[in-house]
Motif scaffolding. Structure first.
Motif, PDB file in Angstrom:
ATOM      1  N   LEU A   1      -6.762 -13.772  29.660  1.00  0.00           N
ATOM      2  CA  LEU A   1      -6.457 -14.771  28.635  1.00  0.00           C
ATOM      3  C   LEU A   1      -5.368 -14.300  27.682  1.00  0.00           C
ATOM      4  O   LEU A   1      -4.478 -15.054  27.311  1.00  0.00           O
ATOM      5  CB  LEU A   1      -7.723 -15.067  27.820  1.00  0.00           C
TER       6      LEU A   1
ATOM      7  N   LEU B   1     -10.169 -20.734  40.214  1.00  0.00           N
ATOM      8  CA  LEU B   1     -10.499 -21.759  39.201  1.00  0.00           C
ATOM      9  C   LEU B   1     -10.064 -21.330  37.805  1.00  0.00           C
ATOM     10  O   LEU B   1      -9.918 -22.147  36.907  1.00  0.00           O
ATOM     11  CB  LEU B   1     -12.005 -22.040  39.208  1.00  0.00           C
ATOM     12  N   GLY B   2      -9.888 -20.031  37.607  1.00  0.00           N
ATOM     13  CA  GLY B   2      -9.488 -19.515  36.294  1.00  0.00           C
ATOM     14  C   GLY B   2      -9.828 -18.040  36.226  1.00  0.00           C
ATOM     15  O   GLY B   2     -10.861 -17.613  36.752  1.00  0.00           O
ATOM     16  N   SER B   3      -8.945 -17.276  35.590  1.00  0.00           N
ATOM     17  CA  SER B   3      -9.166 -15.825  35.545  1.00  0.00           C
ATOM     18  C   SER B   3     -10.417 -15.471  34.749  1.00  0.00           C
ATOM     19  O   SER B   3     -10.776 -16.136  33.774  1.00  0.00           O
ATOM     20  CB  SER B   3      -7.945 -15.142  34.910  1.00  0.00           C
TER      21      SER B   3
ATOM     22  N   ARG C   1     -17.201  -6.411  24.671  1.00  0.00           N
ATOM     23  CA  ARG C   1     -16.258  -6.825  23.613  1.00  0.00           C
ATOM     24  C   ARG C   1     -16.365  -5.899  22.378  1.00  0.00           C
ATOM     25  O   ARG C   1     -15.597  -6.043  21.443  1.00  0.00           O
ATOM     26  CB  ARG C   1     -16.507  -8.270  23.230  1.00  0.00           C
TER      27      ARG C   1
ATOM     28  N   GLY D   1     -10.589 -12.519  33.352  1.00  0.00           N
ATOM     29  CA  GLY D   1     -10.159 -11.503  32.386  1.00  0.00           C
ATOM     30  C   GLY D   1     -10.383 -12.045  30.979  1.00  0.00           C
ATOM     31  O   GLY D   1      -9.761 -13.030  30.585  1.00  0.00           O
ATOM     32  N   ILE D   2     -11.287 -11.401  30.227  1.00  0.00           N
ATOM     33  CA  ILE D   2     -11.684 -12.000  28.939  1.00  0.00           C
ATOM     34  C   ILE D   2     -10.838 -11.470  27.765  1.00  0.00           C
ATOM     35  O   ILE D   2     -11.036 -11.835  26.618  1.00  0.00           O
ATOM     36  CB  ILE D   2     -13.183 -11.773  28.644  1.00  0.00           C
TER      37      ILE D   2
ATOM     38  N   ILE E   1     -14.617  -9.803  33.869  1.00  0.00           N
ATOM     39  CA  ILE E   1     -15.984  -9.936  34.416  1.00  0.00           C
ATOM     40  C   ILE E   1     -15.929 -10.882  35.614  1.00  0.00           C
ATOM     41  O   ILE E   1     -16.345 -12.054  35.533  1.00  0.00           O
ATOM     42  CB  ILE E   1     -16.977 -10.488  33.360  1.00  0.00           C
TER      43      ILE E   1
END
Lengths: 154, 618
Positions: free
Chosen positions: A91, A53-55, A124, A57-58, A64
């Motif tokens: 991203l 559905l979407g990575s 982060r 990787g932030i 996560i």
């Protein structure tokens, strides 16, 4: 929710060697299966389904991956520090070397999201990630993650 | 010109429509002047109690006419098949040859089997009876189904099967009444009363007992007594009785000669009431036993009535009293000297005959059979008392009538009707106390230990939760698809949280439905939670799927409000998505628990007011 409740010493992979995203997820799923008692295949499938559905990787080398499982009875995390960064379709396109896997029961709802938000906030922080990347043993990583959480909470 | 195949096509199309909508209106073709009359009714008169009373008068009259015609047809059939020439019917005549006694019901079984064959081709559905019509369909009945039921009832009774005509009488009376009401566009509550009027007219005509007819309507067909319903029901009963009398319908009279009733009879009435309940329960269970016993793969449904007819014919060889409804036999019961053994045998055979007839599919009810069996029980009871030395003059007549009313009350589930009937058919008011006591004991015992009347027992076996004629149709019609909102906000599972926030700003919707890649249901998203500040940092990473809840909890369009309430309870939420079906979870609506409960409460209040005869808007 405290990170202490999410992760245990056994759920740390200090130097995971993985050639690609799929292998990394497979190895982390195996460890998650040992920690939770759930089937590794089920965990892996739910993570893959979510990644489709979407990575997760932030950016800044962090991912996560997470999934919800019917048989899971509590929110559980597994942390892996990769020996060599891998492509994670993040991203920012940067390769990922810090992975925090989060598993939640299907009905976890807001608790699951709060846990994700807390993990994202901690990972982060460049100071914390630098320390995590420099630490090579499970005890050190566990201490770092849980102490960092405590200082953030303060 | 329509060819045969074209005709068949039209029939099959009609049958399909009937199956899809069991209570589809069948409006009688109106005469032009009637149409003009209907069109010209002032609005104020349309809601007037005078109007429904006038219409009830017509319905009652038609019911009386139908009862007279049906009873004449049966008398003719009895005359042709059994050579019975008097009004005592088959059960009151001893001089029927064994061959005719056996062949009558057996051939009747063949004719009835053929009628079932025709019915399965042309009307392949269960006809709706007056109780079911009022409980579930707002009083809507089909005239064609009612005519079919009445016709099959005539075949059954006419050939000597041990069933009464009352089911056919009330079916046809109520069926016509329902259609007259629908022609005049009567409201649901008025239509239900009118169905009761048709039944009241029929029972009043059958027994020359207008009060019993009215009580029958209130107790069994309408389900509740209200003052606004009294005038139409009573007038219909009166008219039914008058028309039947005018057409020389043979009156139903049970001759008794009782001067004074001693106090010692009251405790005995209690015992007889309890015995009646016991026999009544056994009789009802016996019907089910027979029904289940003949439901074998190797025995086709059409062969069952033939088997039943042969069995009843064999019973008739012992005594013709077990044949047909038992009118003649009941008339003669008091005066024929019979030993306890003979009476007991006839009682057992009559129970078996009735159970076999209904169990093998013959059309009819237990109304008159239970009156006769009760009479037999009462006489047996009196003989038993005499054997231990208790023999006052009034005992025989008194206990026959008391047993009659008590056993019928236990089986039919209408105690007041049976008390009034006992008084009307005997014309002896001094019976009141004893009959009332015995009937109440029978009714109470049956309700306590069995919980059903014959009608509700049959509904129960069919899986219907109808315990009386009280209107529960509105509960069933209040389904999820009539309550849900069809304008549903939706988002794809893979949509990023940031995009979702832009598409659905805070305050735009409460919940949004998440959709899978194949456009099927994937869960609900709480819009306020999606806008939570703690997720700001993750708005580029999280997708709608991460926020979904209740992915496995959903409603189906045909769920009733009660089933939906249970689903909300289990899911512990106040909003659920509605999907087409379990196999095809395409989202078609959303339903909130609060809105559903509001509508349910409003409908409940509306139904309560209608039941009490209060004015209801719309």
């Amino acid at each position: 929710m405290s990170l202490n409740d999410l992760i245990s010493r056994e759920a740390i992979l200090p130097s995971l060697k993985a050639a690609n995203k799929k292998q990394a997820l497979q190895d982390i799923s195996d460890r998650a299966a040992e920690v939770t008692g759930l089937a590794a295949r089920e965990i892996f499938d739910s993570l893959l389904q979510r990644e489709r559905l979407g990575s997760t990787g932030i950016g800044n080398g962090i991912a996560i991956p997470h999934g919800k499982l019917a048989k899971c009875n509590r929110i559980t995390g597994v942390f892996a520090r990769l020996e060599k960064p891998i492509d994670f379709d993040a991203l920012d396109g940067a390769p990922v070397d810090l992975v925090f896997l989060l598993l939640a029961p299907e009905h976890a709802g807001a608790d699951h999201l709060k846990a994700l938000a807390r993990i994202a906030r901690i990972l982060r922080d460049p100071v914390i990630t630098t320390r995590l990347r420099a630490t090579r043993d499970a005890d050190g990583l566990f201490l770092l993650l849980t102490q960092v959480q405590a200082s953030h909470a303060a | 010109m329509v060819s045969i195949s074209g005709f068949k096509k039209i029939w099959s199309e009609k049958a399909r429509q009937d199956l899809e909508n069991p209570a589809r209106p069948y409006v009688i073709a109106p005469a032009k002047w009637l149409g003009a009359f209907r069109a010209g009714i002032p609005a104020r008169f349309k809601r007037s109690e005078f109007r429904i009373t006038l219409i009830a008068m017509v319905a009652g009259g038609i019911a009386g006419l139908c009862v007279s015609v049906m009873s004449q047809i049966v008398l003719f059939a009895h005359h042709v098949i059994f050579l019975v020439s008097s009004n005592t019917g088959i059960s009151g005549t001893q001089a029927i040859t064994p061959l005719r006694t056996f062949l009558g019901p057996a051939l009747g079984g063949i004719v009835f089997g053929l009628s079932l064959l025709l019915q399965s081709k042309w009307r392949p559905r269960l006809p709706v009876d007056p109780i079911e019509a009022n409980a579930l369909h707002g009083g809507r009945m089909s005239v064609r189904d009612s005519l079919a039921v009445a016709g099959q009832n005539l075949i059954s009774n006419g050939c000597g099967a041990s069933v009464g005509l009352e089911a056919g009488y009330t079916q046809i009376g109520a069926g016509f009444a329902s259609n007259i009401g629908r022609y005049f566009e009567m409201r649901r509550s008025d239509l239900r009363i009118l169905v009761g009027c048709g039944a009241a007219g029929a029972i009043a005509a059958a027994f020359d007992a207008p009060l019993a007819g009215a009580a029958y309507a209130f107790e069994l067909v309408i389900g509740v007594y209200t003052i606004p319903a009294l005038a139409p029901v009573a007038v219909a009963a009166f008219m039914g009785d008058m028309v039947a009398k005018g057409l020389s319908h043979p009156p139903f009279v049970v001759a008794v000669s009782i001067q004074n009733i001693g106090f010692s009879n009251y405790p005995l009435a209690v015992v007889l009431g309890a015995l009646s309940a016991l026999v009544g329960i056994v009789l009802m269970r016996l019907v089910t036993f027979v029904e289940q016993s003949v439901r074998q793969r190797w025995l086709p449904p059409l062969a069952r009535p033939i088997l039943g007819g042969c069995a009843v014919g064999s019973f008739g060889l012992y005594s013709t009293q077990v044949l047909s409804a038992g009118h003649g036999a009941l008339h003669l019961l008091r005066d024929i000297p019979q030993t306890a053994l003979v009476l007991g045998t006839i009682l057992v055979l009559k129970c078996f005959a009735s159970a076999v007839c209904i169990g093998t599919g013959f059309r009819g009810g237990l109304f008159f059979a239970s009156l006769f069996i009760g009479g037999l029980l009462g006489k047996l009871f009196a003989i038993g008392l005499a054997s231990i030395g208790y023999m006052p003059d009034e005992a025989m007549s008194l206990f026959i009538v008391t047993g009659m009313a008590s056993l019928a009350a236990a089986v039919i589930g209408a105690p007041l009707t049976m008390i009034v009937l006992a008084l009307e058919v005997t014309g002896v008011l001094s019976l009141t106390g004893v009959v009332m006591l015995s009937v109440l004991v029978a009714s109470l015992t049956t309700r306590e230990f069995f919980g059903y009347s014959f009608a509700t027992w049959r509904f129960h076996l069919r899986g219907e939760s109808i315990r009386s004629a009280q209107d529960i149709g509105w509960i069933r019609s209040l389904t999820v698809d009539t309550l849900m909102w069809r304008d549903v906000p939706m988002a794809a599972r893979a949509m990023r949280l940031g995009d979702f926030r832009m598409a659905f700003p805070l305050g735009s919707f409460r919940q949004v439905v998440a959709l899978d890649e194949d456009q099927t249901y994937a869960g609900l998203i709480d819009v306020a939670r999606a806008h939570g500040s703690e997720l700001d940092e993750l708005s580029d990473v999280l997708v709608v799927d991460d926020l979904t809840t209740l992915a496995n909890q959903k409603l189906l369009p045909k769920m009733t409000a009660r089933e939906a309430a249970d689903a909300f309870d289990v899911a512990n939420t106040d909003l659920l998505a509605v999907v087409e079906s379990q196999d095809q979870p395409k989202v078609i609506g959303l339903l909130s628990e609060a809105y559903m409960l509001r509508r349910y409460a409003a409908e409940l209040e509306r139904s309560r007011r209608e039941a009490l005869g209060e004015a209801v808007d719309g």
